[in-house]
Design an enzyme around this catalytic site. Sequence first.
Site, mmCIF file in Angstrom:
data_model
loop_
_atom_site.group_PDB
_atom_site.id
_atom_site.type_symbol
_atom_site.label_atom_id
_atom_site.label_comp_id
_atom_site.label_asym_id
_atom_site.label_seq_id
_atom_site.Cartn_x
_atom_site.Cartn_y
_atom_site.Cartn_z
ATOM 1 N N HIS A 1 8.303 -23.770 14.924
ATOM 2 C CA HIS A 1 9.704 -24.202 14.820
ATOM 3 C C HIS A 1 10.048 -25.356 15.766
ATOM 4 C CE1 HIS A 1 9.764 -20.623 12.552
ATOM 5 N NE2 HIS A 1 10.095 -19.780 13.488
ATOM 6 N N GLU B 1 17.617 -16.929 21.774
ATOM 7 C CA GLU B 1 17.958 -15.718 21.015
ATOM 8 C C GLU B 1 18.461 -14.665 21.981
ATOM 9 O OE1 GLU B 1 15.190 -14.695 17.603
ATOM 10 O OE2 GLU B 1 13.851 -15.722 18.979
ATOM 11 N N ARG C 1 0.829 -1.218 0.000
ATOM 12 C CA ARG C 1 0.000 0.000 0.000
ATOM 13 C C ARG C 1 0.858 1.261 0.000
ATOM 14 N NH1 ARG C 1 -4.311 -0.679 4.648
ATOM 15 N NH2 ARG C 1 -2.369 -1.229 5.635
ATOM 16 N N LYS D 1 16.393 -24.627 6.938
ATOM 17 C CA LYS D 1 17.771 -24.541 7.445
ATOM 18 C C LYS D 1 18.519 -25.810 7.097
ATOM 19 C CE LYS D 1 16.747 -21.507 11.394
ATOM 20 N NZ LYS D 1 17.512 -20.286 11.238
ATOM 21 N N LYS E 1 13.640 -15.001 24.277
ATOM 22 C CA LYS E 1 14.334 -13.799 23.813
ATOM 23 C C LYS E 1 15.230 -13.318 24.946
ATOM 24 C CE LYS E 1 11.534 -13.090 20.140
ATOM 25 N NZ LYS E 1 12.011 -13.376 18.785
#
Length: 486
Positions: free
Chosen positions: A239, A215, A50, A181, A337
């Site tokens: 995952h 992570e 957009r 992966k 995280k």
Amino acid sequence: MAQLVPVDTFDLIIIGGSGDLALRKLLPALYHRNCDQQITAESRIIAVSRAEMTRDEYVDSVRAALLSSLGSIDEIKFSNFANRLNYLHFDVLDLSCWSPLSKLLQGREDIIRAIYLATPPSLFGPVAQGFKENGLMTENMRIVLEKPVGDNYAAAKAINDEVGACFPENQIFRIDHYLGKETVQNLLALRFGNSLFEPLWRREVVDHVQITVAEDLGVDNRVEFYDEIGALRDMVQNHLLQLVCLVAMEAPSSLDHEAVRDEKLKVLRALKPVTDAMVKSNTVRARYAPGAIDGTAVPGYAEQLKTKSQTETFVALKVEIENWRWSGVPFYLRTGKRLPIKHSEIVIQFKPVPHAIFDEASYDTVPNRLSIMLQPDEGIKLTIMAKQPGPGGFDLKPVSLDLSFEETFGVHYPDSYERLIIEVMRGNPALFMRRDEIETAWKWIDNIIAGWRNSRQPLDSYVAGSWGPTASSTMLGRDDRAWQQD
Ligand code: BG6
């Protein structure tokens, strides 16, 4: 490096073409495949979004995105790639705006037509419908759905129904980029290309399995999206459960996509449902508080969000698989995280020897362990006990047989999107999730979410830069086990 075979000429229409996923992952992946001459000169990439901009401005934004990920780009290669780029801005929900796209696609009905939906899932059904109603369906078509497909079973089913009303299942490619992966695919090679491990891959020999996807990054500019989702839906539903499937599945009769997906589905169906009574002992949910990563102070999630949501950024689960091969072997999963490092690994922990014949007073017995490192240092490590050299006593020491894929093959692994996009063009759905896999996984996840809600399980907290809350270690400690990094 495996031989690179060019794919047939295609038109790839990326809906959400100026968004984060397109610029950070899809366009760089296509650029690399183009540099390796896997894409024919007649193929085109048509970005739709957009955002009002000209084609030149779009090309500039792609150049900037490539520069920021690669550091520098080869101008000749980039200009060759840019020749394939087209840009259209319109609102895909407004059917009266589709004519520029129809015009651009006219006369190219015989080549591969692929649609990549790099958009929120609420657009999946309407865009599929838009192609149908605008008469843009061809024989040789595919539609790619980025995750998440819904955020619960009912929503996933509704999306699958809507898209399924326009496209047959074999033309729908649901992405889980972990399946692209190299190291994840190597799991299949390890298990089914070698006879060594198969007899050991079972409850009689394996004590437990650990899967960690850590992570160091926080949620940063994705905080609004993430706050609606949380770690369980963002990472585990797709995952981590796909990794569980690849570790736990039976050998498929061939690499045919249905054969592989049938076996994965059997694992998902065998997952023991997490009842309300089990959430306390088998699940941990937490989110990061302020801390430090690699010596740099980082804020906590709540400080970033400035609202009172209860979204988790860390989950640990004890998962049980109810079949003959795995009965009684827990699979411990964790993802989060702002953990200390980016690190994904599968650990197959074997049972200790049944009877010790060496003098255990002088050394620590470490049962054998097979570690499959997924990222960033891809490889396999087998820990065994060996005798310490010397004429003294018979002292044992754990040593590891180490295989680094990068050193062995001498190549840096390509990003998973590079492989997945090529597989879409080839029309090979083996590395994509089938409808029943997604829906079965959601049913299992929905139980946990209901359990958290019904049992009012409080949200735990962990310091950013640590390996998660103590409850995560305690969960394994109750079973006399520990995470490998503890
Ligand atoms: C995505 C999640 O699917 O996977 C992100 O939405 C996560 O939150 C990412 O950061 C991790 O992928 P990778 O390939 O970096 O491990």
